[in-house]
Design a protein around this motif. Sequence first.
Motif, PDB file in Angstrom:
ATOM      1  N   PHE A  92       0.714  -1.110  -0.047  1.00 16.43           N
ATOM      2  CA  PHE A  92      -0.068   0.130  -0.015  1.00 16.43           C
ATOM      3  C   PHE A  92       0.896   1.410  -0.255  1.00 16.43           C
ATOM      4  O   PHE A  92       0.340   2.288  -0.188  1.00 16.43           O
ATOM      5  N   MET A  93       2.165   1.097   0.346  1.00 12.43           N
ATOM      6  CA  MET A  93       2.953   2.087   0.577  1.00 12.43           C
ATOM      7  C   MET A  93       3.975   2.638  -0.624  1.00 12.43           C
ATOM      8  O   MET A  93       5.199   2.847  -0.203  1.00 12.43           O
ATOM      9  N   LYS A  94       3.608   2.501  -1.762  1.00 12.51           N
ATOM     10  CA  LYS A  94       4.400   3.143  -2.828  1.00 12.51           C
ATOM     11  C   LYS A  94       4.448   4.714  -3.083  1.00 12.51           C
ATOM     12  O   LYS A  94       3.812   5.230  -2.324  1.00 12.51           O
ATOM     13  N   PRO A  95       5.647   5.294  -3.587  1.00 10.23           N
ATOM     14  CA  PRO A  95       5.757   6.604  -3.556  1.00 10.23           C
ATOM     15  C   PRO A  95       4.652   7.217  -4.343  1.00 10.23           C
ATOM     16  O   PRO A  95       4.007   6.407  -5.417  1.00 10.23           O
ATOM     17  N   VAL A  96       4.205   8.436  -4.125  1.00 14.30           N
ATOM     18  CA  VAL A  96       3.004   8.985  -4.611  1.00 14.30           C
ATOM     19  C   VAL A  96       3.489   9.099  -6.147  1.00 14.30           C
ATOM     20  O   VAL A  96       2.466   8.990  -6.930  1.00 14.30           O
ATOM     21  N   LEU A  97       4.523   9.350  -6.666  1.00 13.47           N
ATOM     22  CA  LEU A  97       4.689   9.587  -8.191  1.00 13.47           C
ATOM     23  C   LEU A  97       4.576   8.265  -8.711  1.00 13.47           C
ATOM     24  O   LEU A  97       4.569   7.946 -10.031  1.00 13.47           O
ATOM     25  N   ASP A  98       4.763   7.318  -8.015  1.00 14.34           N
ATOM     26  CA  ASP A  98       4.448   5.819  -8.742  1.00 14.34           C
ATOM     27  C   ASP A  98       3.268   5.457  -8.492  1.00 14.34           C
ATOM     28  O   ASP A  98       2.919   3.955  -8.927  1.00 14.34           O
ATOM     29  N   THR A  99       2.312   5.926  -8.053  1.00 14.88           N
ATOM     30  CA  THR A  99       0.710   5.417  -7.392  1.00 14.88           C
ATOM     31  C   THR A  99      -0.040   5.794  -8.713  1.00 14.88           C
ATOM     32  O   THR A  99      -0.339   6.800  -9.185  1.00 14.88           O
ATOM     33  N   ARG A 100      -0.578   4.740  -9.290  1.00  9.90           N
ATOM     34  CA  ARG A 100      -1.613   4.773 -10.169  1.00  9.90           C
ATOM     35  C   ARG A 100      -2.951   4.614  -9.616  1.00  9.90           C
ATOM     36  O   ARG A 100      -3.262   4.087  -8.391  1.00  9.90           O
ATOM     37  N   ALA A 101      -4.046   4.981 -10.369  1.00  8.26           N
ATOM     38  CA  ALA A 101      -5.421   4.592  -9.668  1.00  8.26           C
ATOM     39  C   ALA A 101      -5.628   3.425  -9.158  1.00  8.26           C
ATOM     40  O   ALA A 101      -6.394   3.389  -7.889  1.00  8.26           O
ATOM     41  N   ASP A 102      -5.403   2.274  -9.904  1.00 11.91           N
ATOM     42  CA  ASP A 102      -5.614   1.038  -9.066  1.00 11.91           C
ATOM     43  C   ASP A 102      -4.972   0.614  -8.110  1.00 11.91           C
ATOM     44  O   ASP A 102      -5.285  -0.331  -7.534  1.00 11.91           O
ATOM     45  N   ASP A 103      -3.698   1.315  -7.851  1.00  9.57           N
ATOM     46  CA  ASP A 103      -2.916   1.048  -6.806  1.00  9.57           C
ATOM     47  C   ASP A 103      -3.791   1.300  -5.495  1.00  9.57           C
ATOM     48  O   ASP A 103      -3.334   0.999  -4.355  1.00  9.57           O
ATOM     49  N   LEU A 104      -4.929   2.397  -5.422  1.00  7.63           N
ATOM     50  CA  LEU A 104      -5.655   2.714  -4.374  1.00  7.63           C
ATOM     51  C   LEU A 104      -6.832   1.638  -4.134  1.00  7.63           C
ATOM     52  O   LEU A 104      -7.320   2.181  -3.085  1.00  7.63           O
ATOM     53  N   ASP A 105      -7.221   0.841  -5.221  1.00  6.37           N
ATOM     54  CA  ASP A 105      -8.249   0.045  -4.641  1.00  6.37           C
ATOM     55  C   ASP A 105      -8.144  -0.813  -3.323  1.00  6.37           C
ATOM     56  O   ASP A 105      -9.125  -0.656  -2.358  1.00  6.37           O
ATOM     57  N   ALA A 106      -7.076  -1.423  -3.221  1.00  3.77           N
ATOM     58  CA  ALA A 106      -6.925  -2.198  -2.096  1.00  3.77           C
ATOM     59  C   ALA A 106      -6.736  -1.246  -0.591  1.00  3.77           C
ATOM     60  O   ALA A 106      -7.264  -1.590   0.159  1.00  3.77           O
ATOM     61  N   PRO A 107      -5.864  -0.177  -0.744  1.00  2.00           N
ATOM     62  CA  PRO A 107      -5.959   0.552   0.463  1.00  2.00           C
ATOM     63  C   PRO A 107      -7.223   1.049   0.872  1.00  2.00           C
ATOM     64  O   PRO A 107      -7.480   1.337   2.079  1.00  2.00           O
ATOM     65  N   LEU A 108      -7.854   1.761  -0.086  1.00  2.00           N
ATOM     66  CA  LEU A 108      -9.464   2.304   0.057  1.00  2.00           C
ATOM     67  C   LEU A 108     -10.158   1.225   0.663  1.00  2.00           C
ATOM     68  O   LEU A 108     -10.943   1.488   1.655  1.00  2.00           O
TER      69      LEU A 108
END
Length: 221
Positions: A92-108
Motif C-alpha cells: 500500500f506504501m508506494k511513492p506518490v509519483l509511482d501510484t496509479r489509480a488502481d493502486d488505491l483500490d486495496a488501500p481504500l
Amino acid sequence: MTTFALVGAGPGLGLATARRFGIASHSVALISRNVEHLDALTAELSRDGVPARGFAADVLDPASLTTALEAVSETLGPIEILQYSPVPRADFMKPVLDTRADDLDAPLGFSVKGPVTCVNAVLPGMRALGRGTLLFVNGGSAVRPHPERAGTSIAFAAESAYARMLHDALAEEGIHAAQLIIPGAIRPDAEHSSPEVLAERLYSLHTERAGFRHYAEPMPD
C-alpha cells in the motif's frame, strides 16, 4: 456482559488491547483472516485468564466481515466496543509519483470500506444497548501525508474523515467514535507507544469518552 470486538487481531497492540478489555469483564472477539493465528492469540489470552474467541474474516471482503461480526453478537453477546486496527500491507506504501489509480483500490477497501462495513454491522446492536464505542487506530500519515506511503496516506485520511463524521453524528445517541494516532513504531520498550501503554490509552478513550482525535505521543517535526 458486552463484547469487545477487535478487527485486525495481532500479537502486539491487538493482544494487549484484548487483554485490557477482557480484564475489564468484556467478552473478547478477535477477528483476523488467519485461523491458526487466531488460535495462538486466543490460547495466549486464555493462559492470562481472559477467555476469547476467534472469528475468521478478511477486511478486504465485506461479506466475510459482516458474517463474522454477526457471529460475534450471536455467540458472545452484543458488541459494545469495536476497535478497527488492522496493519496495512507493505504494497500500500508506494511513492506518490509511482501510484496509479488502481493502486488505491486495496488501500481504500482496507481503510474505508472495511470500517464502513464494520460500523454498519455493529451499529444496530449499539443502538439497542443505548451505548457504544468505535475505536480507530492509525499511523501518523493519517494527519500528515507521507509522499513515500501514498496509498496509506490517502486511505487513512479518508478513514479519518469517516470516523470524525461518526463522532459528530452519533454523539447524541451515546455512541462515541474516537481515533488514536500512533506517530512512531510500536515497541515493547517505548515510553508512550508500547502495546501495554497503548492498550491502556484505548481503554481510557472508551471510558472517558472525551474528544475525537488523540495522539499516543507528539508528532515529530
